[in-house]
Design a protein around this motif. Structure first.
Motif, PDB file in Angstrom:
ATOM      1  N   TYR A  60      47.016  12.026 -22.631  1.00  0.00           N
ATOM      2  CA  TYR A  60      47.767  12.744 -21.865  1.00  0.00           C
ATOM      3  C   TYR A  60      47.422  14.447 -20.877  1.00  0.00           C
ATOM      4  CZ  TYR A  60      53.240  12.395 -21.212  1.00  0.00           C
ATOM      5  OH  TYR A  60      54.515  12.150 -20.966  1.00  0.00           O
ATOM      6  N   SER A  61      48.658  14.319 -20.285  1.00  0.00           N
ATOM      7  CA  SER A  61      49.334  16.081 -20.227  1.00  0.00           C
ATOM      8  C   SER A  61      50.081  16.286 -20.537  1.00  0.00           C
ATOM      9  CB  SER A  61      48.650  15.866 -18.336  1.00  0.00           C
ATOM     10  OG  SER A  61      47.631  14.900 -17.742  1.00  0.00           O
ATOM     11  N   TYR A  62      49.775  17.777 -20.871  1.00  0.00           N
ATOM     12  CA  TYR A  62      51.335  18.149 -21.681  1.00  0.00           C
ATOM     13  C   TYR A  62      51.256  19.241 -20.744  1.00  0.00           C
ATOM     14  CZ  TYR A  62      50.499  15.334 -25.475  1.00  0.00           C
ATOM     15  OH  TYR A  62      50.099  14.007 -26.185  1.00  0.00           O
ATOM     16  N   VAL A  73      50.442  27.111 -18.689  1.00  0.00           N
ATOM     17  CA  VAL A  73      48.931  26.367 -18.639  1.00  0.00           C
ATOM     18  C   VAL A  73      49.639  24.398 -18.602  1.00  0.00           C
ATOM     19  CG1 VAL A  73      47.521  25.769 -20.011  1.00  0.00           C
ATOM     20  CG2 VAL A  73      48.081  27.979 -20.215  1.00  0.00           C
ATOM     21  N   ILE A  74      48.869  24.157 -18.540  1.00  0.00           N
ATOM     22  CA  ILE A  74      49.445  22.773 -17.974  1.00  0.00           C
ATOM     23  C   ILE A  74      47.643  22.087 -18.576  1.00  0.00           C
ATOM     24  CG2 ILE A  74      49.780  20.688 -16.900  1.00  0.00           C
ATOM     25  CD1 ILE A  74      50.696  22.209 -14.572  1.00  0.00           C
ATOM     26  N   SER A  75      47.637  21.213 -19.552  1.00  0.00           N
ATOM     27  CA  SER A  75      46.798  20.633 -19.943  1.00  0.00           C
ATOM     28  C   SER A  75      46.216  19.437 -20.265  1.00  0.00           C
ATOM     29  CB  SER A  75      46.471  21.150 -21.728  1.00  0.00           C
ATOM     30  OG  SER A  75      46.468  23.072 -21.890  1.00  0.00           O
ATOM     31  N   THR A  76      45.673  18.490 -19.707  1.00  0.00           N
ATOM     32  CA  THR A  76      44.743  17.930 -19.596  1.00  0.00           C
ATOM     33  C   THR A  76      44.208  17.541 -21.035  1.00  0.00           C
ATOM     34  OG1 THR A  76      45.468  17.034 -17.696  1.00  0.00           O
ATOM     35  CG2 THR A  76      43.998  15.398 -18.302  1.00  0.00           C
TER      36      THR A  76
ATOM     37  N   GLN B  58      54.460   9.390 -17.876  1.00  0.00           N
ATOM     38  CA  GLN B  58      53.252   9.631 -17.155  1.00  0.00           C
ATOM     39  C   GLN B  58      52.446   8.437 -17.422  1.00  0.00           C
ATOM     40  OE1 GLN B  58      50.537  12.172 -18.439  1.00  0.00           O
ATOM     41  NE2 GLN B  58      51.965  13.609 -18.517  1.00  0.00           N
ATOM     42  N   SER B  59      52.298   8.499 -16.120  1.00  0.00           N
ATOM     43  CA  SER B  59      50.763   7.521 -16.215  1.00  0.00           C
ATOM     44  C   SER B  59      49.418   7.798 -16.656  1.00  0.00           C
ATOM     45  CB  SER B  59      50.755   6.802 -14.815  1.00  0.00           C
ATOM     46  OG  SER B  59      49.578   5.958 -14.692  1.00  0.00           O
ATOM     47  N   TYR B  60      48.605   8.614 -15.679  1.00  0.00           N
ATOM     48  CA  TYR B  60      47.789   9.042 -15.881  1.00  0.00           C
ATOM     49  C   TYR B  60      46.958  10.044 -15.182  1.00  0.00           C
ATOM     50  CZ  TYR B  60      42.446   8.183 -16.896  1.00  0.00           C
ATOM     51  OH  TYR B  60      40.866   8.608 -17.214  1.00  0.00           O
ATOM     52  N   SER B  61      46.128  11.104 -15.416  1.00  0.00           N
ATOM     53  CA  SER B  61      46.260  12.297 -14.212  1.00  0.00           C
ATOM     54  C   SER B  61      44.956  11.987 -13.603  1.00  0.00           C
ATOM     55  CB  SER B  61      46.270  13.880 -15.182  1.00  0.00           C
ATOM     56  OG  SER B  61      47.368  13.756 -15.802  1.00  0.00           O
ATOM     57  N   TYR B  62      45.069  12.830 -12.152  1.00  0.00           N
ATOM     58  CA  TYR B  62      43.621  11.572 -11.796  1.00  0.00           C
ATOM     59  C   TYR B  62      42.947  12.800 -10.916  1.00  0.00           C
ATOM     60  CZ  TYR B  62      45.472   7.582 -11.367  1.00  0.00           C
ATOM     61  OH  TYR B  62      45.818   5.882 -12.471  1.00  0.00           O
ATOM     62  N   GLY B  63      41.446  13.383 -11.481  1.00  0.00           N
ATOM     63  CA  GLY B  63      41.107  14.784 -11.353  1.00  0.00           C
ATOM     64  C   GLY B  63      40.366  14.514 -10.435  1.00  0.00           C
ATOM     65  N   THR B  76      49.249  14.266 -11.777  1.00  0.00           N
ATOM     66  CA  THR B  76      49.662  13.735 -12.636  1.00  0.00           C
ATOM     67  C   THR B  76      50.533  12.705 -12.344  1.00  0.00           C
ATOM     68  OG1 THR B  76      49.540  15.414 -14.292  1.00  0.00           O
ATOM     69  CG2 THR B  76      50.668  13.705 -14.451  1.00  0.00           C
ATOM     70  N   ALA B  77      50.353  11.256 -11.780  1.00  0.00           N
ATOM     71  CA  ALA B  77      51.194  10.142 -11.355  1.00  0.00           C
ATOM     72  C   ALA B  77      52.245  10.239 -12.666  1.00  0.00           C
ATOM     73  CB  ALA B  77      50.206   9.263 -11.045  1.00  0.00           C
ATOM     74  N   TYR B  78      52.873   8.906 -11.916  1.00  0.00           N
ATOM     75  CA  TYR B  78      54.475   8.767 -12.795  1.00  0.00           C
ATOM     76  C   TYR B  78      54.775   7.321 -12.579  1.00  0.00           C
ATOM     77  CZ  TYR B  78      54.962  13.079 -16.051  1.00  0.00           C
ATOM     78  OH  TYR B  78      55.283  14.272 -16.579  1.00  0.00           O
ATOM     79  N   SER B  79      55.259   6.517 -13.158  1.00  0.00           N
ATOM     80  CA  SER B  79      55.886   5.336 -12.526  1.00  0.00           C
ATOM     81  C   SER B  79      57.156   5.193 -12.965  1.00  0.00           C
ATOM     82  CB  SER B  79      55.096   4.568 -12.831  1.00  0.00           C
ATOM     83  OG  SER B  79      54.442   4.151 -14.903  1.00  0.00           O
ATOM     84  N   ALA B  80      58.260   5.002 -12.295  1.00  0.00           N
ATOM     85  CA  ALA B  80      58.949   4.793 -11.746  1.00  0.00           C
ATOM     86  C   ALA B  80      59.515   3.347 -12.067  1.00  0.00           C
ATOM     87  CB  ALA B  80      60.487   5.671 -11.568  1.00  0.00           C
ATOM     88  N   LEU B  81      60.717   2.573 -13.159  1.00  0.00           N
ATOM     89  CA  LEU B  81      61.113   1.054 -12.730  1.00  0.00           C
ATOM     90  C   LEU B  81      62.458   1.574 -12.366  1.00  0.00           C
ATOM     91  CD1 LEU B  81      59.756  -0.413 -16.301  1.00  0.00           C
ATOM     92  CD2 LEU B  81      58.868   0.121 -14.146  1.00  0.00           C
ATOM     93  N   ILE B  82      62.738   0.998 -11.505  1.00  0.00           N
ATOM     94  CA  ILE B  82      64.646   1.014 -10.670  1.00  0.00           C
ATOM     95  C   ILE B  82      64.595  -0.287 -10.934  1.00  0.00           C
ATOM     96  CG2 ILE B  82      65.340   1.473  -8.909  1.00  0.00           C
ATOM     97  CD1 ILE B  82      62.958   2.983  -7.346  1.00  0.00           C
ATOM     98  N   LYS B  83      66.781  -0.012 -11.213  1.00  0.00           N
ATOM     99  CA  LYS B  83      67.590  -1.062 -11.658  1.00  0.00           C
ATOM    100  C   LYS B  83      67.068  -1.668 -10.227  1.00  0.00           C
ATOM    101  CE  LYS B  83      70.017   0.950 -15.638  1.00  0.00           C
ATOM    102  NZ  LYS B  83      69.969   0.196 -16.519  1.00  0.00           N
ATOM    103  N   ILE B  84      67.287  -2.771 -10.093  1.00  0.00           N
ATOM    104  CA  ILE B  84      67.711  -3.562  -8.848  1.00  0.00           C
ATOM    105  C   ILE B  84      68.984  -3.555  -8.667  1.00  0.00           C
ATOM    106  CG2 ILE B  84      67.465  -6.427  -8.453  1.00  0.00           C
ATOM    107  CD1 ILE B  84      65.798  -7.320 -10.919  1.00  0.00           C
TER     108      ILE B  84
END
Lengths: 213, 213
Positions: A60-62, A73-76, B58-63, B76-84
DNA sequence: CCAAAAGTGTTCGAATTACACCCATGA
DNA sequence: TCATGGGTGTAATTCGAACACTTTTGG
């Protein structure tokens, strides 16, 4: 029944200027321009411990602004699972490192406790549906060792017969002729994880699921 | 049975210098010195869509170093769920945005396809063990709507009787007197998610688990 | 009155749990 | 020979899957 241990390091690096707060620290470091997050994680682990080829996973990224009082600092975070056999062999002489039982953890600095807790929860979920447990054991292991491991992760006891029935029915373990004779007079048969079988079964729609008792 | 859609934006920001590659883009932006990762994610979502109070994770960090050919960017990717219900109301006039079915996605730039795939897998796991499905529905919803949602996420059909049996036995839904009469003559009763009941049950060791058929 | 969607129970088989004794061996 | 840890089977229960008809009502 044994317990999980966290390897703590003392002031390996100092992102903080507030030294009084610095009581304990994980492995940590800064990412370089020419390496990926994964590469940085492996580099830091290898550089500080000598360990290679361990199972490692992004956790997780903090990113809270005040999580380190000394600097932004952002830490993964990554968590690594270290084979029991490798621990003593390689880590003996690392300066300032010591193992600490997860259930009796000292106060950690910053948000490091949250990191540990989150990583443990992730591990507990992972281990139900993926055979990551084998990453923690030597190549050859006994069913007792495997069960001990699962009991440590789940923090509860598991019925021996049910556990064996389930894991053996998956057909991903290979029984060896050899016995482990250190811990008992009778001796326990060694098994090893058959990765090819596992991959083949998985392609046929098989799902690893070890949710016992 | 409906399908999940991904909201795509065209060139909202340009971290890349290679414009030819830029075919579509997620919401994106850069983090500021004085905000956390979570805050940045909410700020960017709100600024570009007007949406507030959505479920975001938060989903995952891509580096990888070469993931954006124009610059070194760690995302750092986040996913959002949006109400219909909120979708059409708020998103109509957003420039360059359009919904695209997840099953017929165009080629995405960089590692954005990996981001989508990973987020979807995470969602499928989440929704089994946490009641996140309710984040996608209006406050009042029918059991048919709820089931449609689960069928879309799992990408398969679910038996109506088994689904209702299971979800109702959890005692976290509250049946209302009112009926939804738009889609059928008979009408379907509205329900609402009772968060207090859910939290209380959870404290008593109850685990949400909706793994039907 | 009938088409269209909502709503409802039961049976069967599989999977999970609980449970207790024998085995092998070194000291 | 006995203490210690390794190894094994069965019965009871629970849980998930399959399955078809009745109800309501607007047009």
């Amino acid at each position: 029944m044994y317990h999980f241990q966290l390897l703590l390091f003392r002031e390996v690096i100092k992102p903080s200027q507030n030294h009084l707060l610095l009581k304990s620290l994980f492995l940590g470091g800064f990412i370089k321009e020419d390496e990926s997050l994964d590469e940085a994680a492996y580099r830091i682990l290898h550089h500080l411990t000598g360990l290679k080829d361990v199972y490692m996973k992004q956790s997780y990224s903090y990113g809270k602004t005040d999580r380190d009082p000394g600097a932004r600092v952002i830490s993964t975070a990554y968590s690594a699972l270290i084979k029991i056999q490798d621990i003593d062999r390689e880590l003996k002489e690392i300066n300032g490192a010591h193992w600490q039982s997860l259930s009796r953890l000292p106060r950690l600095i910053f948000d490091h406790r949250e990191m540990v807790d989150r990583a443990l929860v992730e591990l507990q979920m992972q281990i139900k549906i993926k055979p990551v447990g084998f990453e923690l054991l030597p190549e050859k292991f006994t069913l007792v060792q495997l069960q001990d491991l699962y009991e440590a992760i789940y923090q509860r006891e598991i019925d021996k017969r049910n556990f064996r029935k389930k894991i053996l029915s998956m057909n991903i373990l290979e029984k060896l002729e050899e016995k482990e004779k250190e811990t008992s007079k009778k001796g326990a048969f060694y098994y090893k994880f058959n990765k090819e079988h596992y991959e083949k079964h998985k392609r046929n729609g098989f799902f690893f699921n070890l949710d016992v008792n």
